[in-house]
Every structure is written in C-alpha cells, then in structure tokens.
Design a protein around this motif. Sequence first.
Motif, PDB file in Angstrom:
ATOM      1  N   UNK A  98     -43.833  -1.677  -0.800  1.00  0.00           N
ATOM      2  CA  UNK A  98     -44.908  -1.830  -1.779  1.00  0.00           C
ATOM      3  C   UNK A  98     -46.289  -1.687  -1.157  1.00  0.00           C
ATOM      4  N   UNK A  99     -46.448  -2.078   0.103  1.00  0.00           N
ATOM      5  CA  UNK A  99     -47.746  -1.992   0.765  1.00  0.00           C
ATOM      6  C   UNK A  99     -47.998  -0.633   1.409  1.00  0.00           C
ATOM      7  N   UNK A 100     -47.070   0.311   1.234  1.00  0.00           N
ATOM      8  CA  UNK A 100     -47.279   1.673   1.720  1.00  0.00           C
ATOM      9  C   UNK A 100     -46.816   1.939   3.127  1.00  0.00           C
ATOM     10  N   UNK A 101     -46.263   0.943   3.818  1.00  0.00           N
ATOM     11  CA  UNK A 101     -45.847   1.140   5.206  1.00  0.00           C
ATOM     12  C   UNK A 101     -44.640   2.080   5.307  1.00  0.00           C
ATOM     13  N   UNK A 102     -43.760   2.037   4.308  1.00  0.00           N
ATOM     14  CA  UNK A 102     -42.578   2.885   4.337  1.00  0.00           C
ATOM     15  C   UNK A 102     -42.961   4.360   4.262  1.00  0.00           C
ATOM     16  N   UNK A 103     -43.847   4.707   3.330  1.00  0.00           N
ATOM     17  CA  UNK A 103     -44.286   6.097   3.215  1.00  0.00           C
ATOM     18  C   UNK A 103     -44.997   6.556   4.479  1.00  0.00           C
ATOM     19  N   UNK A 104     -45.808   5.678   5.068  1.00  0.00           N
ATOM     20  CA  UNK A 104     -46.499   6.022   6.319  1.00  0.00           C
ATOM     21  C   UNK A 104     -45.495   6.271   7.438  1.00  0.00           C
ATOM     22  N   UNK A 105     -44.495   5.405   7.524  1.00  0.00           N
ATOM     23  CA  UNK A 105     -43.465   5.555   8.557  1.00  0.00           C
ATOM     24  C   UNK A 105     -42.711   6.871   8.399  1.00  0.00           C
ATOM     25  N   UNK A 106     -42.389   7.251   7.178  1.00  0.00           N
ATOM     26  CA  UNK A 106     -41.671   8.506   6.954  1.00  0.00           C
ATOM     27  C   UNK A 106     -42.521   9.711   7.350  1.00  0.00           C
ATOM     28  N   UNK A 107     -43.793   9.677   7.024  1.00  0.00           N
ATOM     29  CA  UNK A 107     -44.664  10.793   7.410  1.00  0.00           C
ATOM     30  C   UNK A 107     -44.738  10.917   8.926  1.00  0.00           C
ATOM     31  N   UNK A 108     -44.862   9.796   9.607  1.00  0.00           N
ATOM     32  CA  UNK A 108     -44.964   9.813  11.065  1.00  0.00           C
ATOM     33  C   UNK A 108     -43.661  10.297  11.709  1.00  0.00           C
ATOM     34  N   UNK A 109     -42.526   9.779  11.255  1.00  0.00           N
ATOM     35  CA  UNK A 109     -41.258  10.168  11.863  1.00  0.00           C
ATOM     36  C   UNK A 109     -40.854  11.588  11.474  1.00  0.00           C
ATOM     37  N   UNK A 110     -41.273  12.050  10.309  1.00  0.00           N
ATOM     38  CA  UNK A 110     -40.975  13.434   9.928  1.00  0.00           C
ATOM     39  C   UNK A 110     -41.606  14.397  10.929  1.00  0.00           C
ATOM     40  N   UNK A 111     -42.823  14.119  11.328  1.00  0.00           N
ATOM     41  CA  UNK A 111     -43.493  14.964  12.319  1.00  0.00           C
ATOM     42  C   UNK A 111     -42.847  14.802  13.688  1.00  0.00           C
ATOM     43  N   UNK A 112     -42.478  13.570  14.030  1.00  0.00           N
ATOM     44  CA  UNK A 112     -41.840  13.302  15.320  1.00  0.00           C
ATOM     45  C   UNK A 112     -40.503  14.024  15.441  1.00  0.00           C
ATOM     46  N   UNK A 113     -39.685  13.929  14.397  1.00  0.00           N
ATOM     47  CA  UNK A 113     -38.347  14.532  14.447  1.00  0.00           C
ATOM     48  C   UNK A 113     -38.407  16.052  14.388  1.00  0.00           C
TER      49      UNK A 113
END
Length: 513
Positions: A388-403
């Motif tokens: 709800x606080x947006x951390x999940x979407x941020x994490x996905x964006x970061x790991x998408x670039x990492x992977x």
Amino acid sequence: MNPRPTSRSRRAPPLGLALDPTSAEPLHRQIGEQMRRAILDGRLKPGTRLPSSRLMAQDLDCARGTVVLAFDQLVAEGYVVSQAGSAMSVAADLPDEMLTVPRSGTPPQGKTVARPAVARRARALLAESPAPVSAGPPLAFPTGQPDREAFPFALWAKLLEREWRRPGVEAASAVHPFGHTGLREAIAAYLGVARGFTCDPGSVVVTTGIRHGLALFAEVVLDAGDTAWVEEPGFIGVRDALATSGVRAAPVAIDGSGFSLETALAQVPEARLAVVAPAHHFPLGTVLSLQRRLELLSWAERTKGWIAEDDFDGEYRYSGRPLPPLRSLDRAGRVAYFSSFSKLLFPALRLSFLVLPASLVEATERIMDRVSVRAPLLGQGALARFIAEGHFATHLRRTRQLYAGRHEALLDAAARHLDGLLIVAPDPGGMHLIASPTPRLGPRFDDVVVTAAAAAAGLIVQPLSVCYAGPARRHGLILGYAGTPEAEIDRAVLKLRDVVLGATGQPRRGQRR
C-alpha cells in the motif's frame, strides 16, 4: 557453599538427562523424549523406579510442573506407570521388540525388513528430486530464488515492528479464512493498477504457494477422479497439488505458441480444468498466443469448465510491458488467478495469493476450514503496508532492471564458455534460462547426473527432464540467474563447463584423450 552453575546444560542430573534452555523445544518435551529414548534403548529397565518429580526438578533446575507434565505424557503413552503411594516406575509390560532396537537404529540380527522405509509414491518423488546439496549458499543458479541483497530487509523489519508492537483488532483476534483484510485490499488495488484487471478484495485468498492455492481451488470445483489438463513440461508442484485433491493430471505437450486446446481435446476431452501459465510458461518460457487464450476462454465458457492461471513471474519482462493476464480477458468468470510473493520478495515469506471467480467466493469461504489450512498470519500485515505504501512497486522496478543485467551476463558467459556443449537461448522474461545440450553432446547428456555433479561443485541447477510427466522427456538444465550476483556469473559458468565435461566424459580444457 558450592557456586550455582551458570548453565543448565552443564548439570549432570540422574538418568543422564540434560536440558537446553536455548532450544525451541519446550523443556517438558526434552525431558519426555530423553526418558523415552532411555527406556527404548534399555538404559532404563522395565520396573525401574524413577526419582520423584520434586527431586528431578531440583536436579534439572526447572519447575516441578515441567517434570510433572513430562511424566503425565509418558504415563499416557504407556512408558511409565504410577501407583498410589509409590513412586513412578518404568512400565513392566513394554513389548520386547520395542526394547531390542540397537542404538544405531539397525534391525536386530536375524530379522529382515519386509518393505522399504518409504512408500512407492514417496520413492517416485525422490527419483524426481535432485539430491540435497551441502549447507551454505550455492555459488550460482538456484531456480526461483530472488536476489537476497536487493530486498529492503531493514524497511521490512520496521513494518513488522509497527504491525506487532500495536496490533490491530484483526491481528489480535480471529482472522478471516481468506487472510488479513488489509493485505487482500492491497493486493486487489495493486492488481487493478499493475496487472490490468479489477477484483473485489473479498475474492482474494492468501495462500502459502501454488500447491496450497491450487489444491484448495481443485477441492472446490472438481470431484475426486475428475481430470485437469496440465502443461507438458510443467511445474511439478501443479501435479502434486492436483494429486492432493484426488484429481488426475493429464499432461498436454505445449508447442511454440503454448498450450494447445485442440491437442488437449483430442487427447482428453472430458477434462474440466486447465492449469496454464500463459504469461511465461515454466520452464520453457513460452508465451500463450492471443488466439489460443481466446480459444481457451471460449472453451471454459461453453463447457462450464475452469482455468487456473499461474502468473508466477509475469512481472518480469525485459522488453516491453508485462503481458496482461488471461484473467483480464475473462468475461464469464471462469478464471482463477494465482501469483506468489515468495519469488518476487524472498522465499521464506511463504505468502502467495489466489483470486477466485466471484461465483466461488461464498462456497469457498464456508468450506475452507474443512478442506484447507490457512496461510500464517505473521507477515501479512507488514506485506499489506509494503504494497500500500508503494514499496512493492519500487522493489519490482529495481529488481526488473537488476535481473535484466544478469540475464544478459549469463547469455554472454554462456556464449564464451559453453560453446559446443550447451545452447542457452534468450528469454525476454522470467528469472531463469534453459541450457540445452548440443546435438553432438545430446546422446551422452543426462541432466539428472549433471545436476548431481553440479551440486557437488557448489552449483544448484535443476534438471529439465523432471518437469515432464510422460515418457518423452527433453534433457537440459534450468539456470536461475536472479539470485546470482552478476560478478559471480562468469566464474560460475566456467565451473559449470567443467562439470558438464566431467559428467559426460569429455576432455577438459588442455586435456587430450
């Protein structure tokens, strides 16, 4: 006066008992288990009188009630007897065969074991499962393992603390059978924004994984003995979940366009459920074509059949946007949508979810406690805040670039070091790649043997052949790259090359036959 011992485990009490106060096992169970083993090993003979609970409590430096609780359990189990006016004693009528088992656990001399220790179905599962690897993190390539360093554990700890320092009414009382209300609301809101379909939070069920969710869904929509189509090859857990519910899994070979309804109907026309991963098939990475998606939806609507959509890693696409789920095209309410947080965040979380068709919500809610366990509450509230606080979407964006970077690094290393041995094809999505033996190496390549050799070298790979249910099996290696640091990939691929050469009897670099 003698000084008081500093640790209970240093005492030398009667009967050879020693308690470990740091163990997660309660003290009364430690006492009971040690006494039970002493009786079965013959160290406490039948009829032996035992110390009183008061004396044992003093010697073990624990509460008398703890010893009494252990004695009560041993009496209930028949190992110890209690008579009015006398002390406890070891039961005199224990079966002789219980008392003659050597401490090593080997059968008594002259006796034979009539059957293996595990059943046939357990032996079949063992044959399909890679051998365990040594303790410690692997060098590279575990499947379904996200990056350990990428997850914000410090933030997660704060969210857990906020949730449990002052738990809300729901966390401190009975929870809805489908899970934490806040988490279900957060999931529904996220799906509407990120995955392109809306759903009522009341239709979201928090589960422990695809096995849990699919077994629950099958219990609701199918009868024991019914048939479900599954993709061939496919995730072993899908077949396991259906078997748990008494449903027969009918494997349908996929092709370049994914699951074929035409093939499925020709082979097993009576199936009432199709279990598919349309966005990114496991393990081959195939994407179900739009025409076949529409055909499958039409079949479900026409026959009143059901579709279980496994969207386990659809969030990870490295070219273009993530593909919309099959559920977003469903107009007849025949698709159940499954996804997992464990692969996206960290495996120990053990939280996934299922979005039920609206017509099944009431029935599932009423019978869930009779047909399924509930997902653990611990972590659900924190995960609700994380989303709800947006951390999940941020994490996905970061790991998408990492992977995406690790995907390219693995392809580059494979092209340089595995040429002539394995062919690693690119995949625009997911968290793993398939390494297939070259035609020259194919006749000598056994992926189960290579997997075992890799484990001995500190590499975790998964054999492709175990993903098949039928006799026709393709051999290859499933290489997970998401959890392998980019700096380690080149070295790991070099080691994999040596493993493949050794396991297939090929000369290594610098060697001649």
